[in-house]
Design an enzyme around this catalytic site. Structure first.
Site, short mmCIF file in Angstrom:
data_model
loop_
_atom_site.label_atom_id
_atom_site.label_comp_id
_atom_site.label_asym_id
_atom_site.label_seq_id
_atom_site.Cartn_x
_atom_site.Cartn_y
_atom_site.Cartn_z
CG HIS A 120 -2.12 -0.93 0.99
ND1 HIS A 120 -2.22 -2.14 1.61
CD2 HIS A 120 -3.21 -0.84 0.18
CE1 HIS A 120 -3.33 -2.76 1.23
NE2 HIS A 120 -3.94 -1.99 0.36
CG ASN A 121 4.07 1.17 -2.27
OD1 ASN A 121 3.52 1.22 -3.38
ND2 ASN A 121 4.87 0.17 -1.92
CG PHE A 122 3.02 7.48 -5.17
CD1 PHE A 122 1.80 8.13 -5.15
CD2 PHE A 122 3.93 7.82 -6.17
CE1 PHE A 122 1.48 9.11 -6.09
CE2 PHE A 122 3.62 8.80 -7.13
CZ PHE A 122 2.39 9.43 -7.08
NE ARG A 123 7.48 1.20 -7.71
CZ ARG A 123 8.47 1.65 -6.96
NH1 ARG A 123 8.39 1.59 -5.65
NH2 ARG A 123 9.53 2.20 -7.52
CG HIS A 124 -2.05 -0.10 -4.35
ND1 HIS A 124 -2.68 -1.03 -5.15
CD2 HIS A 124 -3.02 0.40 -3.52
CE1 HIS A 124 -3.96 -1.10 -4.82
NE2 HIS A 124 -4.20 -0.24 -3.84
CG HIS A 183 -7.53 3.96 -3.56
ND1 HIS A 183 -6.47 4.00 -4.42
CD2 HIS A 183 -7.54 2.71 -3.03
CE1 HIS A 183 -5.87 2.83 -4.42
NE2 HIS A 183 -6.50 2.04 -3.58
CG ASP A 184 -5.24 2.26 -0.48
OD1 ASP A 184 -6.19 2.19 0.32
OD2 ASP A 184 -4.99 1.35 -1.29
CG ASP A 243 -8.37 -1.23 -4.28
OD1 ASP A 243 -7.17 -0.89 -4.30
OD2 ASP A 243 -9.02 -1.41 -3.23
CD GLN A 300 -2.83 -13.86 -5.92
OE1 GLN A 300 -3.34 -13.38 -6.90
NE2 GLN A 300 -2.86 -13.24 -4.75
P1 5GP Z 1 -7.08 -1.66 -0.68
O1 5GP Z 1 -6.71 -1.99 0.72
O2 5GP Z 1 -5.88 -1.66 -1.59
O3 5GP Z 1 -7.91 -0.44 -0.87
O4 5GP Z 1 -8.04 -2.85 -1.18
C1 5GP Z 1 -7.57 -3.98 -1.71
C2 5GP Z 1 -7.62 -5.13 -0.73
O5 5GP Z 1 -8.02 -6.24 -1.46
C3 5GP Z 1 -6.27 -5.46 -0.15
O6 5GP Z 1 -6.00 -4.85 1.06
C4 5GP Z 1 -6.37 -6.96 0.01
O7 5GP Z 1 -6.95 -7.26 1.25
C5 5GP Z 1 -7.33 -7.37 -1.06
N1 5GP Z 1 -6.61 -7.93 -2.20
C6 5GP Z 1 -6.21 -7.32 -3.33
N2 5GP Z 1 -5.59 -8.18 -4.15
C7 5GP Z 1 -5.62 -9.36 -3.51
C8 5GP Z 1 -5.14 -10.65 -3.83
O8 5GP Z 1 -4.55 -10.89 -4.88
N3 5GP Z 1 -5.35 -11.60 -2.89
C9 5GP Z 1 -5.99 -11.36 -1.71
N4 5GP Z 1 -6.19 -12.36 -0.82
N5 5GP Z 1 -6.45 -10.16 -1.39
C10 5GP Z 1 -6.27 -9.19 -2.27
MN MN Z 2 -6.06 0.13 -2.74
#
Ligand code: 5GP
Ligand code: MN
Length: 567
Positions: free
Chosen positions: A272-276, A331-332, A451, A502
């Site tokens: 959860h950094n700027f790249r994301h 958003h994060d 996301d 996954q």
């Molecule tokens: P964000 O926190 O980035 O706003 O929302 C995305 C959330 O979705 C992540 O914190 C994570 O919990 C979940 N997520 C995203 N990609 C994956 C993935 O490939 N596998 C799993 N288990 N969770 C994911």
């Molecule tokens: Mn996110």
């Protein structure tokens, strides 16, 4: 207040130009006992810290504008912006920034004052000017005190005075919000605002082709590239639509806004950094091009012209598109690298503030809106200045809140219902309330897809992201273990293999969403196909790992192979 004279002021000068400073220094030494010259911005910030640690004296900071090369010559010095931000956050105190420059331009002078400089002085500094510099300390403090106390007292009618005491608590002054967001703002000295001007056009072309590709991989880009990607996307959208022309801002202002967003993400988070954030922004940009809401910046990507107009597209106004892109990049912001459950289980003040509901997402939305208020887009956040304030805010806030995964199933169900309804009866454009609801849901659906778009990217990219996310989950698990808390299996190292992590997420969480969104707009079908492909790839990896051959096959050097460890 301590009586002021030049003796209880120190002077820090930021200067790294070849030109002679000797004469100015001699003049300054005649008036001030403590004069320090620094040639790097990080050294200046360290010196300001050191000055404060010494005693409570005020520090005059003389910023030589020519030492801060900016994207365009009449942009405010980046050091000024950084110092003003730190002052607003009370991260530093008693510093009075003054710009000195040989640029004799009234608009530049005014701009510097508007951005928070206490004064502007023309070079070379004369003895007379130097003698009165210390007066700025008093003037600056008085100005700040006045600003503080005037925040609530704007309306002094009779009814206002009746309500005054009751409303005092809810009229949070901006600086209180600033304090809330100050803790996660960490200037990253590795990227200098001024360095953006030197990016080569070849690099920009490369980034452009990346922006237009589903193969986009920000993991291989540095912060400077990432900032440029955000700039190119926002700039394109602002320049494309006539309806957004009031939001067109000088390039330097747009860069400052993006720099501060970048600085508001924790780079220590594996995921959860700027790249994301940039990854999510690019995914949204790509989706908007695919569904025909945006003209791609690379003509070879196709997009708008070839696509059939979708009924939902009629709902998306340019400002809505801009709001959705803004929500994506913000958003994060300030994400601490631990999830909502952790925030709730440790009863963090944020969880208390937001009553355990969408704690992080509420925090991201609040912080991002606050960032907007402090930058060139502040007019968007002003209910009096912007007739579209309500819809802009609704899209930004709702889209960010939509990324709370605990609401996932509810969203999927709403999107499925929307798809069926539109197929059955289309969209009634005369029903404004229903249209707005549909639009908000569409934005929520798209940002949710963006996301978690990692799982729909080409397999090598999806795999790289999965490893990074798993690492962040493990780091949370490590922390929970240390705190003596219960740790979920997906947060425990070596417990669940990357393939299962996954496959489960894609089959039971992601697919439902992407399939529902593809029902709404068939141009998103490519994401569903990609997820099925990736599930296959993970299954193959899993089978290979489980194959007995894997366990007994000798390694080339003759030693028996060991089963591959979990992630
Ligand atoms: P964000 O926190 O980035 O706003 O929302 C995305 C959330 O979705 C992540 O914190 C994570 O919990 C979940 N997520 C995203 N990609 C994956 C993935 O490939 N596998 C799993 N288990 N969770 C994911
Ligand atoms: Mn996110």
């Amino acid at each position: 207040m301590k009586r002021l004279n030049p003796d209880n002021c120190s002077v820090v000068i930021f200067h790294n130009q070849g030109e002679e400073l000797q004469e100015t220094l001699e003049l300054l030494h005649k008036v001030f006992s403590d004069v320090i010259v620094k040639s790097r911005q990080d050294e200046v910030l360290a010196e300001l810290d050191a000055q404060q640690a010494k005693d409570k004296r005020s520090t005059l900071l003389l910023i030589d504008a020519e030492s801060c090369r900016m994207p365009s010559p009449d942009d405010c010095p980046d050091l000024l912006l950084t110092v003003v931000r730190l002052l607003m956050q009370n991260a530093i105190r008693n510093v009075v920034p003054i710009v000195c420059s040989s640029l004799d331009s009234p608009s530049f002078m005014v701009k510097c004052l508007e951005q928070g400089a206490a004064d502007f002085v023309l070079k070379p500094l004369s003895q007379d000017v130097i003698k009165t510099l210390f007066l700025n300390v008093t003037r600056y403090q008085v100005k700040r005190i006045k600003e503080d106390s005037s925040a609530v007292e704007t309306n002094k009618g009779q009814i206002w005075s009746k309500f005054k005491d009751r409303l005092k608590g809810v009229f949070l002054k901006e600086d209180r919000l600033s304090k809330l967001v100050a803790d996660f703002y960490t200037p990253k000295p590795s990227v200098r605002r001024s360095s953006m001007a030197s990016m080569l056009s070849d690099r920009k072309e490369y980034l452009k082709s990346q922006i237009c590709s589903w193969d986009f991989l920000p993991l291989e880009l540095d912060d400077k590239d990432l900032i440029q990607v955000v700039y190119m996307i926002l700039d394109q959208v602002l320049c494309t639509f006539d309806q957004l022309d009031s939001l067109r801002v000088p390039s330097g202002d747009l860069y400052h806004f993006i720099f501060d967003i970048c600085n508001s993400y924790h780079s220590a988070n594996p995921y959860h950094n700027f790249r994301h954030a940039v990854d999510v922004l690019q995914a949204i940009y790509y989706f908007l091009c695919q569904i025909g809401a945006l003209e791609p910046m690379c003509p070879e990507m196709g997009g708008k012209k070839e696509k059939v107009e979708h009924p939902l597209l009629q709902l998306l106004e340019p400002l809505d598109i801009f709001a959705l892109l803004m929500a994506s990049i913000g958003h994060d912001v300030g994400h601490p690298g631990v999830n909502n459950l952790f925030m709730v289980n440790t009863s963090t003040p944020l969880a208390i503030l937001y009553n355990d509901r969408s704690v992080l997402e509420s925090f991201h939305a609040m912080s991002f809106f606050h960032l907007l208020q402090q930058h060139c887009f502040s007019s968007l956040t002003d209910i009096r200045a912007n007739p579209d304030y309500a819809i802009f805010r609704k899209i930004v806030v709702n889209s960010i809140l939509a990324t709370d995964m605990s609401m996932h199933d509810e969203y999927v169900q709403n999107i499925q219902e929307q798809a069926q309804r539109i197929k059955r009866q289309g969209i009634d454009l005369s029903d404004k309330a229903a249209c707005e609801k549909d639009k908000i849901l569409l934005c929520g659906a798209l940002i949710k897809c963006a996301d978690i778009s990692n799982c729909a990217r080409p397999f090598p990219l999806a795999k790289a992201w999965a490893k990074i996310l798993a690492e962040e989950f493990f780091e949370q698990g490590d922390l929970e273990k240390e705190l003596g808390m219960a740790v979920l299996p997906i947060h425990q190292r070596g417990k669940i293999c990357l393939e299962d992590f996954q496959i489960t997420f894609k089959k039971f969480v992601a697919l439902k969403l992407f399939e529902a969104v593809s029902q709404v707009t068939s141009q998103m079908q490519f994401t569903v196909d990609a997820i099925y492909d990736n599930i296959n790839q993970w299954e193959i990896m899993k089978t290979e790992r489980a194959s007995p051959l894997n366990h007994i096959q000798p390694a080339p050097d003759g030693t028996p192979a060991r089963p591959r460890p979990g992630i």
